[in-house]
Design a protein around this motif. Sequence first.
Motif, PDB file in Angstrom:
ATOM      1  N   ASP A 108      34.031  29.665  56.642  1.00  0.00           N
ATOM      2  CA  ASP A 108      34.728  28.420  56.303  1.00  0.00           C
ATOM      3  C   ASP A 108      34.699  28.146  54.803  1.00  0.00           C
ATOM      4  O   ASP A 108      35.664  27.645  54.224  1.00  0.00           O
ATOM      5  N   ASP A 109      33.563  28.457  54.201  1.00  0.00           N
ATOM      6  CA  ASP A 109      33.430  28.188  52.760  1.00  0.00           C
ATOM      7  C   ASP A 109      34.390  29.057  51.960  1.00  0.00           C
ATOM      8  O   ASP A 109      34.800  28.697  50.868  1.00  0.00           O
ATOM      9  N   ILE A 110      34.727  30.205  52.541  1.00  0.00           N
ATOM     10  CA  ILE A 110      35.672  31.094  51.869  1.00  0.00           C
ATOM     11  C   ILE A 110      37.104  30.614  52.156  1.00  0.00           C
ATOM     12  O   ILE A 110      37.919  30.457  51.256  1.00  0.00           O
ATOM     13  N   ALA A 111      37.362  30.305  53.432  1.00  0.00           N
ATOM     14  CA  ALA A 111      38.719  29.872  53.806  1.00  0.00           C
ATOM     15  C   ALA A 111      39.104  28.573  53.093  1.00  0.00           C
ATOM     16  O   ALA A 111      40.246  28.388  52.685  1.00  0.00           O
ATOM     17  N   HIS A 149      30.206  40.809  52.306  1.00  0.00           N
ATOM     18  CA  HIS A 149      30.038  41.190  53.719  1.00  0.00           C
ATOM     19  C   HIS A 149      31.055  40.484  54.609  1.00  0.00           C
ATOM     20  O   HIS A 149      30.723  39.997  55.688  1.00  0.00           O
ATOM     21  N   ILE A 150      32.272  40.430  54.131  1.00  0.00           N
ATOM     22  CA  ILE A 150      33.330  39.768  54.881  1.00  0.00           C
ATOM     23  C   ILE A 150      34.382  40.787  55.303  1.00  0.00           C
ATOM     24  O   ILE A 150      34.592  41.773  54.608  1.00  0.00           O
ATOM     25  N   THR A 195      41.046  37.010  52.623  1.00  0.00           N
ATOM     26  CA  THR A 195      39.971  37.581  51.802  1.00  0.00           C
ATOM     27  C   THR A 195      40.466  38.680  50.850  1.00  0.00           C
ATOM     28  O   THR A 195      39.692  39.201  50.069  1.00  0.00           O
ATOM     29  N   GLN A 196      41.755  38.997  50.938  1.00  0.00           N
ATOM     30  CA  GLN A 196      42.301  40.009  50.030  1.00  0.00           C
ATOM     31  C   GLN A 196      42.214  39.497  48.583  1.00  0.00           C
ATOM     32  O   GLN A 196      42.606  38.373  48.291  1.00  0.00           O
ATOM     33  N   HIS A 197      41.661  40.286  47.697  1.00  0.00           N
ATOM     34  CA  HIS A 197      41.472  39.913  46.295  1.00  0.00           C
ATOM     35  C   HIS A 197      40.696  38.606  46.131  1.00  0.00           C
ATOM     36  O   HIS A 197      40.953  37.820  45.217  1.00  0.00           O
ATOM     37  N   LEU A 198      39.762  38.382  47.039  1.00  0.00           N
ATOM     38  CA  LEU A 198      38.898  37.192  46.909  1.00  0.00           C
ATOM     39  C   LEU A 198      38.155  37.231  45.579  1.00  0.00           C
ATOM     40  O   LEU A 198      37.974  36.231  44.906  1.00  0.00           O
ATOM     41  N   LEU A 199      37.716  38.426  45.215  1.00  0.00           N
ATOM     42  CA  LEU A 199      37.062  38.601  43.916  1.00  0.00           C
ATOM     43  C   LEU A 199      38.129  39.051  42.929  1.00  0.00           C
ATOM     44  O   LEU A 199      38.506  40.236  42.894  1.00  0.00           O
ATOM     45  N   VAL A 255      39.111  43.578  49.216  1.00  0.00           N
ATOM     46  CA  VAL A 255      38.527  42.244  49.002  1.00  0.00           C
ATOM     47  C   VAL A 255      38.338  42.017  47.493  1.00  0.00           C
ATOM     48  O   VAL A 255      38.307  40.892  47.012  1.00  0.00           O
ATOM     49  N   VAL A 256      38.253  43.103  46.767  1.00  0.00           N
ATOM     50  CA  VAL A 256      38.106  43.023  45.305  1.00  0.00           C
ATOM     51  C   VAL A 256      39.400  43.485  44.644  1.00  0.00           C
ATOM     52  O   VAL A 256      39.971  44.504  45.030  1.00  0.00           O
ATOM     53  N   ASP A 257      39.854  42.720  43.655  1.00  0.00           N
ATOM     54  CA  ASP A 257      40.975  43.161  42.827  1.00  0.00           C
ATOM     55  C   ASP A 257      40.386  44.192  41.862  1.00  0.00           C
ATOM     56  O   ASP A 257      39.727  43.838  40.875  1.00  0.00           O
ATOM     57  N   GLU A 258      40.615  45.464  42.186  1.00  0.00           N
ATOM     58  CA  GLU A 258      39.931  46.532  41.448  1.00  0.00           C
ATOM     59  C   GLU A 258      40.319  46.557  39.963  1.00  0.00           C
ATOM     60  O   GLU A 258      39.482  46.828  39.098  1.00  0.00           O
ATOM     61  N   ALA A 259      41.574  46.234  39.684  1.00  0.00           N
ATOM     62  CA  ALA A 259      42.016  46.215  38.277  1.00  0.00           C
ATOM     63  C   ALA A 259      41.264  45.111  37.520  1.00  0.00           C
ATOM     64  O   ALA A 259      40.831  45.300  36.372  1.00  0.00           O
ATOM     65  N   ALA A 260      41.097  43.963  38.185  1.00  0.00           N
ATOM     66  CA  ALA A 260      40.372  42.856  37.542  1.00  0.00           C
ATOM     67  C   ALA A 260      38.897  43.209  37.368  1.00  0.00           C
ATOM     68  O   ALA A 260      38.273  42.828  36.361  1.00  0.00           O
TER      69      ALA A 260
END
Length: 341
Positions: free
Chosen positions: A178-181, A231-232, A238-242, A264-269
């Motif tokens: 929920d905290d992510i959503a 761990h999501i 959650t796509q590109h959450l980071l 889940v991580v934007d690899e370029a970023a």
Amino acid sequence: MRPQVFVTRQLPVPALQRLGQVCEYRIGTDRGVLEREKLLAGVQGAHGLISLLTDTVDREVLEVGAKLRIVANVAVGYNNIDVATAKERHVYVTNTPEVLTDATADLTWALILSVTRRIVESDAFLRAGKFDGWDFDMLLGSGLTGKTLGIIGYGRIGRAVARRAAGFGMNVIYCGRDDIAYRDDPQHNALMMARQNVTSPLNQSARIDGLSARRVTFNQLLERSDVISLHIPLAAATQHLLNQEAFARMKRTAYLINTARGPVVDEAALVEALQQGRLAGAGLDVYEREPEVSAPLLTMPNVVLLPHIGSATLEARTAMAMLAVENVIEVLSGRSPRTPV
Ligand code: DGY
């Protein structure tokens, strides 16, 4: 007639023996990723499909496999399966939770220790003949005791990672689904902050599973953690959450660990943040476009890169295959699967 099952890739013998007790089965390939045409040919007439995370089970596969009653993924993640279409077609989808929790949590810690103590870099240093004697400040790493571990996604694996943190004297903070959503919802975040007030009856820093893990907002987690571990599951939310914004909030001395899913991580970023020194390092087991890895990462000494081996122990992989087989047998025997998604 016994039910027909298509297994995309060779699995451990005990699992296939068990499957063979109840079903007829065919195997797509001995190793590696099964080609698309072979997957499409394999599901024709099959009642069950045992797939791996590298098999894309989309609408086309589900339509060609018109007789399918179950898709049993040999993985805890199931982003490779079109679950909505499966549901629409009354096809069960199952995954393999629990049995790989410890293996994945252990690997997460292997990455945490590798990046913070510069293990891989030190090994390469020695092999390159550069170790010419002990020196006081040679290859200094970053200690963990008293530091904060931020866990994004507090399911089975996230909690197993948290349990191990107690042994390293780390403080644990986490945010859940929920905290992510609702990470951009001011009301949700205000409520979360109110709960953190020690005098509030809503305080949720209480012990969970015997752990003193404190629930925080997504931004608080980014800002306070010395190590962040993901761990999501991979989903639209959650796509590109980071992303760039998230990296900008993190401490410059923080490390990012990803044993979940690459996108889940934007690899370029991430590459940019590492190049600009806005992050101390990263430990990655998964990538945005596997098996491709962003080239600059390969040259960074403060990054440890693994080839998606989170659950790769003999014990876990055998148990995963067994669980997938049991799910297939249950469904094709007219019962409910053990671990539906
Ligand atoms: C999983 O089960 O989702 C893992 O990524 C496999 O290693």
